[in-house]
Design an enzyme around this catalytic site. Structure first.
Site, PDB file in Angstrom:
ATOM      1  CG  HIS A 150      -2.002   1.000   1.554  1.00 21.77           C
ATOM      2  ND1 HIS A 150      -1.661   2.265   1.881  1.00 21.77           N
ATOM      3  CD2 HIS A 150      -3.120   0.894   1.041  1.00 21.77           C
ATOM      4  CE1 HIS A 150      -2.862   2.771   2.048  1.00 21.77           C
ATOM      5  NE2 HIS A 150      -3.877   2.241   1.629  1.00 21.77           N
ATOM      6  CG  ASP A 207       0.609  -2.442   5.821  1.00 22.25           C
ATOM      7  OD1 ASP A 207      -0.449  -2.584   6.610  1.00 22.25           O
ATOM      8  OD2 ASP A 207       0.376  -1.765   4.833  1.00 22.25           O
TER       9      ASP A 207
HETATM   10  C1  LIG Z   1      -2.520  -2.894   3.398  1.00 23.51           C
HETATM   11  C2  LIG Z   1      -2.807  -1.551   4.083  1.00 23.51           C
HETATM   12  N1  LIG Z   1      -1.892  -0.846   4.502  1.00 23.51           N
HETATM   13  C3  LIG Z   1      -2.034   0.378   4.964  1.00 23.51           C
HETATM   14  C4  LIG Z   1      -3.370   1.105   4.862  1.00 23.51           C
HETATM   15  C5  LIG Z   1      -3.591   2.217   5.554  1.00 23.51           C
HETATM   16  O1  LIG Z   1      -4.286   2.389   6.458  1.00 23.51           O
HETATM   17  P1  LIG Z   1      -5.093   3.728   7.107  1.00 23.51           P
HETATM   18  O2  LIG Z   1      -5.536   4.821   6.280  1.00 23.51           O
HETATM   19  O3  LIG Z   1      -6.051   3.114   7.882  1.00 23.51           O
HETATM   20  O4  LIG Z   1      -3.668   4.424   7.729  1.00 23.51           O
HETATM   21  C6  LIG Z   1      -4.236   0.508   4.276  1.00 23.51           C
HETATM   22  C7  LIG Z   1      -5.884   0.798   4.279  1.00 23.51           C
HETATM   23  O5  LIG Z   1      -5.968   1.801   3.536  1.00 23.51           O
HETATM   24  C8  LIG Z   1      -3.750  -0.811   3.717  1.00 23.51           C
HETATM   25  O6  LIG Z   1      -5.051  -1.700   3.273  1.00 23.51           O
END
Ligand SMILES: Cc1ncc(COP(=O)(O)O)c(C=O)c1O
Lengths: 424, 165
Positions: A137, A214
């Protein structure tokens, strides 16, 4: 006493009673703008919250609200007890060794940035390497790019193969003596791929590298034991696991958190402040500057108890059943291409797909008219889209309350889209 | 078990958005491709949904002698580009600018105004879908950019690339 005001969940897992679960989520009964009944399949973006979580948040503000850690009065002590209680609930949920290793953040993004600023920035030298994967991500890419540009660190990406799995041969080459940090997701939000941490982590550990996972898509959907994984940092978000937005978790090994510099300075994170200098408080307070999202964290506690009561094994089994069913049914629709691993066991409850000659945004639009809420876009994972050579995909993602009937609705809506655009 | 709503039935929001004329332009776009000797061009993108468009023009003085578009994107962005080319081909800059202004107005109000936008008026239904207005506007914004011949800056109809996945 506070503990009595908010009862703990029963320890014995109950049977997977989907009708009962769905009753806990009144939002699932609503209609969408077109008048169709909602079929919520955008859980990888955010889950819904059960009445238990909503009630917990309401109860906190109604009966216990105060700032934490700094008052001697009754309310402040109750609020502190509730907040700190969730630290312990979180510790137990991921089997972390110590509650003080749980740092509350605003989400996964802040948790990753906290490691980048507080740890990597302090300990990584020019020429050191960070290895990530193409499946990350953006929140596990951009902080490292920023650090790379600031510090002259190398950033490498383990490529993704056409089937959405990781190129492990490349991984063995890329992870080496210069690797100081492996930053890897446990499950891809774009394709659902479950990454082989059991293979990746030993590769990194063999070279003495630190491992950050993550787990934004993993902790909500499958049992995660941070000690069994043998990793160093784990980040996840409450809002993807029945909890409120604005709450996330960074778990880190105590020695690492203790060695970290604070990311933000302010109240609650200091021991003493003079106008010349300040000394930091102990972990985790050092890393939680300012008034945190107290009500949110308390609500998150109810989410953790809800999932714990269901049992994460059961959650995983339920999603696996839906994923298997969806892969089979969607795969039968003419013109549909499904991305990611063929085997349902190798993915979480995510099905990313495209429909020949129909842009994902159009799929999303027509599906919405049918009540089916999915995501169309790059899913904050543009390197995945680049590797697949598609601009975007449509993505359905499941959670504890979804049913096979809802998968049927998804399939009917995709078929309707196909008819409408004259491709089916 | 699953009641599929009838998309073919008249009067729904969906029908307003995906008029048959729009789908027809999407399936068989006009003036799609590239020119051998363009005098100016511009690129546009809508990062939110990944729509991309490249427009090439042959200007003779103020007259748009020929133009073509290429790129990829959703049906709304592609159909709008196809319709736009029909609307401005063979006209002068002032006409193109007036058409573009009229199109922005259409996206705001959902009602065609004085200016005859031809097939593009079929996009009036998009006004009810704020997220899609950017898709429909992309071709027009990019045309305006191309007409500023001294500019080769890419345009975007959306500053945000956020897509909370
Ligand atoms: C794999 C992954 N990492 C990180 C995130 C970021 O999470 P957040 O927006 O809650 O900080 C997400 C979701 O948006 C995600 O699916």
């Amino acid at each position: 006493m506070v503990q009595q005001a908010i009862p703990e969940g029963q320890a014995t897992p109950r049977a997977y009673d989907i009708a009962k679960i769905r009753r806990d989520f009144p939002i699932l009964n609503r209609d969408v703008a077109s008048g169709a009944k909602l079929v919520y399949l955008d859980n990888a973006a955010t889950s819904q919250r059960p009445v238990q979580v909503i009630a917990e948040i309401t109860r906190f503000y109604r009966d216990h609200n105060a700032n934490i850690h700094r008052g001697v009065h009754t309310l402040s002590q109750e609020a502190t007890g509730l907040y700190e209680g969730v630290r312990e609930t979180t510790r137990a949920f991921i089997n972390a060794p110590e509650a003080r290793e749980i740092v509350f953040t605003s989400g996964t993004t802040e948790a990753v940035n906290l490691v980048a600023h507080g740890w990597a920035r302090k300990f990584l030298q020019p020429g050191d390497e960070i290895v990530a994967t193409e499946l990350e991500h953006h929140s596990n890419i951009v902080p490292w790019q920023m650090l790379r540009d600031e510090r002259g660190i190398e950033l490498k990406f383990i490529p993704m193969l056409a089937d959405g799995t990781l190129d492990m041969d490349a991984a063995r080459e890329l992870i080496g003596p210069k690797t100081k940090l492996l930053a890897v997701s446990a499950m891809s939000n774009a394709l659902g791929t479950i990454l082989p941490l059991e293979e990746l982590v030993p590769l990194a550990k063999a070279h003495g590298a630190t491992v950050l996972v993550d787990a934004a898509q993993a902790v909500p959907h499958m049992p995660i034991d941070v000690q069994a994984l043998d990793v160093d940092f784990v980040a996840f978000s409450a809002h993807k696991m029945l909890g409120p937005t604005g709450v996330g978790v960074l778990w880190g090994r105590f020695e690492l958190l203790d060695a970290m510099d604070p990311f933000m300075g302010g109240g609650d994170m200091i021991l003493t402040v003079t106008t010349e200098e300040s000394t930091w408080a102990e972990v985790p307070a050092k890393l939680e500057a300012g008034t945190p999202n107290i009500g949110g964290v308390v609500g998150f506690g109810a989410a953790l108890r809800y999932l714990d009561e269901l049992g994460m094994d059961q959650v995983r089994a339920h999603e696996l059943d839906l994923t298997r069913y969806a892969l089979a049914r969607l795969g039968d629709v003419p013109g549909v291409t499904i991305y990611g691993p063929d085997n349902a066991e190798d993915r979480g409850g995510v099905v990313s797909f495209s429909l020949e000659d129909v842009h994902p945004h159009d799929i999303g639009q027509v599906l919405d008219d049918q009540g089916v809420a999915i995501r169309a876009g790059h899913h904050c994972a543009q390197p995945v889209m680049a590797a697949l050579e598609v601009p975007a995909t449509a993505r359905a993602s499941f959670y504890i309350y979804n049913t096979r009937d809802e998968v049927d609705s998804l399939v009917s809506a995709v078929e309707a889209t196909s008819r409408m655009f004259g491709t089916g | 078990m699953t009641a599929t709503r009838d998309l073919e039935s008249g009067g729904s929001l969906m029908d307003d958005l995906y008029r048959e004329v729009i789908l027809e332009h999407y399936r068989s776009p006009r003036n799609r491709g590239e020119l051998d000797t363009p005098t100016c061009s511009a690129d546009g993108a809508n990062p939110l949904c990944g729509d991309q468009i490249h427009i090439e023009l042959i200007l003779d003085g103020d007259e748009i002698v020929d133009l073509k578009f290429s790129g990829e994107g959703c049906s709304i962005s592609q159909a709008s580009a196809s319709m736009m080319t029909e609307q401005v081909r063979g006209h002068d800059r002032d006409h193109a600018q007036a058409a573009s202004d009229a199109f922005q107005q259409l996206m705001l109000t959902g009602e065609p105004g004085e200016f005859d936008l031809g097939d593009s008026e079929m996009l009036a239904g998009v006004a009810k879908f704020p997220a899609r207005v950017k898709c429909a506007s992309l071709a027009w914004k990019t045309l305006e950019q191309a007409l500023k011949t001294d500019s080769t800056e890419p345009v975007t109809t959306d500053e945000r690339t956020a897509d909370h996945g």
